[in-house]
Enzyme design. Structure first.
Site, PDB file in Angstrom:
ATOM      1  N   TYR A  46      35.552  20.669  21.830  1.00  0.00           N
ATOM      2  CA  TYR A  46      35.206  19.521  22.685  1.00  0.00           C
ATOM      3  C   TYR A  46      36.286  18.450  22.620  1.00  0.00           C
ATOM      4  CZ  TYR A  46      33.161  14.968  23.836  1.00  0.00           C
ATOM      5  OH  TYR A  46      32.956  13.710  24.340  1.00  0.00           O
ATOM      6  N   ASP A  74      36.157   8.722  21.023  1.00  0.00           N
ATOM      7  CA  ASP A  74      36.938   8.466  19.805  1.00  0.00           C
ATOM      8  C   ASP A  74      37.232   9.767  19.046  1.00  0.00           C
ATOM      9  OD1 ASP A  74      34.369   9.010  18.877  1.00  0.00           O
ATOM     10  OD2 ASP A  74      34.236   7.268  17.555  1.00  0.00           O
ATOM     11  N   GLU A  75      36.570  10.858  19.438  1.00  0.00           N
ATOM     12  CA  GLU A  75      36.733  12.112  18.691  1.00  0.00           C
ATOM     13  C   GLU A  75      38.141  12.691  18.844  1.00  0.00           C
ATOM     14  OE1 GLU A  75      33.444  14.825  18.650  1.00  0.00           O
ATOM     15  OE2 GLU A  75      32.031  13.268  19.216  1.00  0.00           O
ATOM     16  N   LYS A 107      38.919  17.036  25.494  1.00  0.00           N
ATOM     17  CA  LYS A 107      38.974  15.629  25.924  1.00  0.00           C
ATOM     18  C   LYS A 107      40.381  15.063  25.682  1.00  0.00           C
ATOM     19  CE  LYS A 107      36.183  13.297  27.373  1.00  0.00           C
ATOM     20  NZ  LYS A 107      35.671  13.064  28.745  1.00  0.00           N
TER      21      LYS A 107
HETATM   22  N1  LIG Z   1      27.730  10.650  24.595  1.00  0.00           N
HETATM   23  C1  LIG Z   1      28.614  10.001  23.862  1.00  0.00           C
HETATM   24  O1  LIG Z   1      28.295   9.511  22.773  1.00  0.00           O
HETATM   25  C2  LIG Z   1      30.033   9.803  24.366  1.00  0.00           C
HETATM   26  C3  LIG Z   1      30.884   8.965  23.642  1.00  0.00           C
HETATM   27  C4  LIG Z   1      32.178   8.735  24.137  1.00  0.00           C
HETATM   28  C5  LIG Z   1      32.589   9.326  25.299  1.00  0.00           C
HETATM   29  N2  LIG Z   1      31.752  10.154  25.974  1.00  0.00           N
HETATM   30  C6  LIG Z   1      32.226  10.738  27.247  1.00  0.00           C
HETATM   31  O2  LIG Z   1      31.444  10.161  28.282  1.00  0.00           O
HETATM   32  C7  LIG Z   1      31.253  11.102  29.328  1.00  0.00           C
HETATM   33  C8  LIG Z   1      29.774  11.267  29.604  1.00  0.00           C
HETATM   34  O3  LIG Z   1      29.121  11.707  28.408  1.00  0.00           O
HETATM   35  P1  LIG Z   1      27.554  12.008  28.390  1.00  0.00           P
HETATM   36  O4  LIG Z   1      27.109  11.928  26.993  1.00  0.00           O
HETATM   37  O5  LIG Z   1      26.904  11.205  29.436  1.00  0.00           O
HETATM   38  O6  LIG Z   1      27.583  13.550  28.845  1.00  0.00           O
HETATM   39  P2  LIG Z   1      26.402  14.431  29.456  1.00  0.00           P
HETATM   40  O7  LIG Z   1      26.652  15.815  28.958  1.00  0.00           O
HETATM   41  O8  LIG Z   1      25.084  13.808  29.206  1.00  0.00           O
HETATM   42  O9  LIG Z   1      26.653  14.369  31.037  1.00  0.00           O
HETATM   43  C9  LIG Z   1      27.717  15.025  31.653  1.00  0.00           C
HETATM   44  C10 LIG Z   1      27.433  15.065  33.150  1.00  0.00           C
HETATM   45  O10 LIG Z   1      28.546  15.702  33.785  1.00  0.00           O
HETATM   46  C11 LIG Z   1      28.060  16.670  34.704  1.00  0.00           C
HETATM   47  N3  LIG Z   1      29.055  17.731  34.826  1.00  0.00           N
HETATM   48  C12 LIG Z   1      29.402  18.661  33.885  1.00  0.00           C
HETATM   49  N4  LIG Z   1      30.346  19.481  34.371  1.00  0.00           N
HETATM   50  C13 LIG Z   1      30.621  19.052  35.639  1.00  0.00           C
HETATM   51  C14 LIG Z   1      31.527  19.487  36.652  1.00  0.00           C
HETATM   52  N5  LIG Z   1      32.343  20.532  36.454  1.00  0.00           N
HETATM   53  N6  LIG Z   1      31.549  18.815  37.814  1.00  0.00           N
HETATM   54  C15 LIG Z   1      30.727  17.758  38.031  1.00  0.00           C
HETATM   55  N7  LIG Z   1      29.834  17.311  37.123  1.00  0.00           N
HETATM   56  C16 LIG Z   1      29.800  17.951  35.927  1.00  0.00           C
HETATM   57  C17 LIG Z   1      26.751  17.159  34.105  1.00  0.00           C
HETATM   58  O11 LIG Z   1      25.900  17.737  35.088  1.00  0.00           O
HETATM   59  C18 LIG Z   1      26.192  15.879  33.513  1.00  0.00           C
HETATM   60  O12 LIG Z   1      25.406  15.172  34.441  1.00  0.00           O
HETATM   61  C19 LIG Z   1      31.947  12.391  28.883  1.00  0.00           C
HETATM   62  O13 LIG Z   1      33.224  12.439  29.480  1.00  0.00           O
HETATM   63  C20 LIG Z   1      32.063  12.239  27.374  1.00  0.00           C
HETATM   64  O14 LIG Z   1      33.185  12.930  26.875  1.00  0.00           O
HETATM   65  C21 LIG Z   1      30.472  10.404  25.539  1.00  0.00           C
END
Ligand SMILES: NC(=O)c1ccc[n+]([C@@H]2O[C@H](COP(=O)([O-])OP(=O)(O)OC[C@H]3O[C@@H](n4cnc5c(N)ncnc54)[C@H](O)[C@@H]3O)[C@@H](O)[C@H]2O)c1
Length: 355
Positions: free
Chosen positions: A158, A133-134, A162
């Site tokens: 960030y 949502d950001e 996205k």
């Molecule tokens: N955490 C939240 O609150 C939230 C909310 C909405 C959306 N998101 C989205 O959900 C997704 C996952 O978020 P998260 O919190 O689990 O993130 P996270 O940082 O915990 O995990 C990201 C994962 O991606 C892997 N990664 C990073 N770069 C990579 C690359 N180049 N190739 C392959 N793997 C790679 C990392 O090793 C890690 O396991 C993201 O796309 C994020 O934008 C997160």
């Protein structure tokens, strides 16, 4: 099977566990294992043939081509990203590389694979992009929550990266016909959350008797969703979402950060009382993050109206489960803090990784 990128991260690991538990369908999990990737979160799948792990980068086109040709997934669920706003302020380059260029490479590889599929498989194939949502920017106190029609106004490196990836995904649908779905979700919390993010950081610091750093006045409002509800929403959208559409996912739980911190202290006081007094004594106000968005709020009515999805947890039930999980999984936390979680790859997964 489905291809999941970033399946060793916080949401990705929860998703892989949820997916295999709910559907039984195998997962090809491609993750670069950056600092945020932790295979120990998937320890329960270590001997499960339905989980195939490959250590690799979404920016590696030859690897993607090989995996797509060999495993022929029927869908891609794309979580892999750099995800921490503070890190994006200190080093935006990695965010552009993974979130923008990596998503571009993944889209191109997927498009090439998709083009070779027989008509029926081509029609049912899906590329599901997991976003945030950001991308919509920051709300004032009285503004209505974000809908899918909001303009994009990202404010941090960030969220800008996205937003860029969302635009690429949209364009690959409109230009090339790739059957994409996008979900924009609010802040997640729950098990396996890396303790650099607000909720796990507060739990872990409180238990260690360390300061609980609250940015600025602590009045930044976020909408919080229990991670397993997010996983269920992605399953629904992947199964029944309309190709080319975006769906907002949220928990209807708007809370200021300081209230989150106080709730965690209250639950810890109840579940792990400290004879020296309430954990709230560790709350410490620190200088705010530059450009810190004041408020995010998600209107998730489209997803409820069209696909019948609603979060199962309230904030009260979800945060209680989360605090309990961190108390019961002190080893997982300790291994993250010591860096020992990285050894898990060598001990359990080396011969599972692609050469
Ligand atoms: N955490 C939240 O609150 C939230 C909310 C909405 C959306 N998101 C989205 O959900 C997704 C996952 O978020 P998260 O919190 O689990 O993130 P996270 O940082 O915990 O995990 C990201 C994962 O991606 C892997 N990664 C990073 N770069 C990579 C690359 N180049 N190739 C392959 N793997 C790679 C990392 O090793 C890690 O396991 C993201 O796309 C994020 O934008 C997160």
């Amino acid at each position: 099977m489905i291809l999941v990128t970033g399946g060793a991260g916080f949401i990705g690991a929860n998703f892989v566990l949820d997916w295999i538990g709910a559907t039984g369908e195998p997962v090809l999990n491609l993750d670069a294992l950056t600092y945020a990737g932790n295979l120990e979160s998937l320890a329960s799948l270590a001997n499960d043939e339905r989980h195939v792990f490959v250590k690799g980068d979404i920016g590696d086109r030859p690897l993607l081509d090989r995996l797509l040709a060999e495993y022929r997934p029927r869908a891609v669920v794309h979580f892999a990203a750099e995800s921490h706003v503070d890190r994006s302020i200190h080093g935006p380059g990695a965010f552009v590389r993974t979130n923008v260029e990596g998503t571009f490479t993944l889209l191109e590889a997927t498009r090439a694979h998709w083009a070779t599929l027989p008509a029926q498989e081509k029609q049912s194939f899906r590329f599901h992009h997991v976003s945030t949502d950001e991308v919509y920017g920051s709300l004032g106190p009285g503004d209505p929550p974000f809908t899918e029609k909001n303009t994009y106004e990202p404010n941090s490196p960030y969220s800008a990266s996205k937003a860029a990836s969302d635009h690429l995904v949209r364009a690959w649908h409109h230009t090339y016909g790739l059957p994409v779905l996008t979900t924009n979700c609010s802040n997640n919390y729950g098990p396996y959350h890396f303790p650099e993010k607000l909720i796990p950081l507060m739990i872990v610091n409180a238990l260690a008797g360390k300061p609980l750093p609250v940015y600025g006045d602590g009045q930044q409002v976020r909408d919080w969703l229990y991670v397993k509800d997010h996983c269920a929403a992605i399953r629904e959208v992947l199964a029944r979402g309309k190709v080319g559409e975006t769906y907002n996912v949220g928990g209807w739980n708007e809370k200021p950060n300081i209230e989150i911190v106080k709730t965690i202290c209250r639950l810890l006081d109840e579940m792990r009382p400290d004879s020296a007094g309430s954990y709230a004594r560790f709350i410490t106000y620190v200088t705010d993050r530059p450009g810190h968005d004041r408020r995010y709020a998600i209107d998730a009515r489209k997803l409820e109206r069209e696909l019948g999805w609603k979060p199962a947890e309230t904030f009260e039930t979800g945060i209680r489960k989360t605090v309990r999980w961190y108390l019961d999984n002190a080893d997982w936390v300790a291994h993250v803090q010591s860096g020992a979680y990285r050894d898990w790859v060598a001990t359990n997964y080396t011969d599972r990784s692609a050469s």
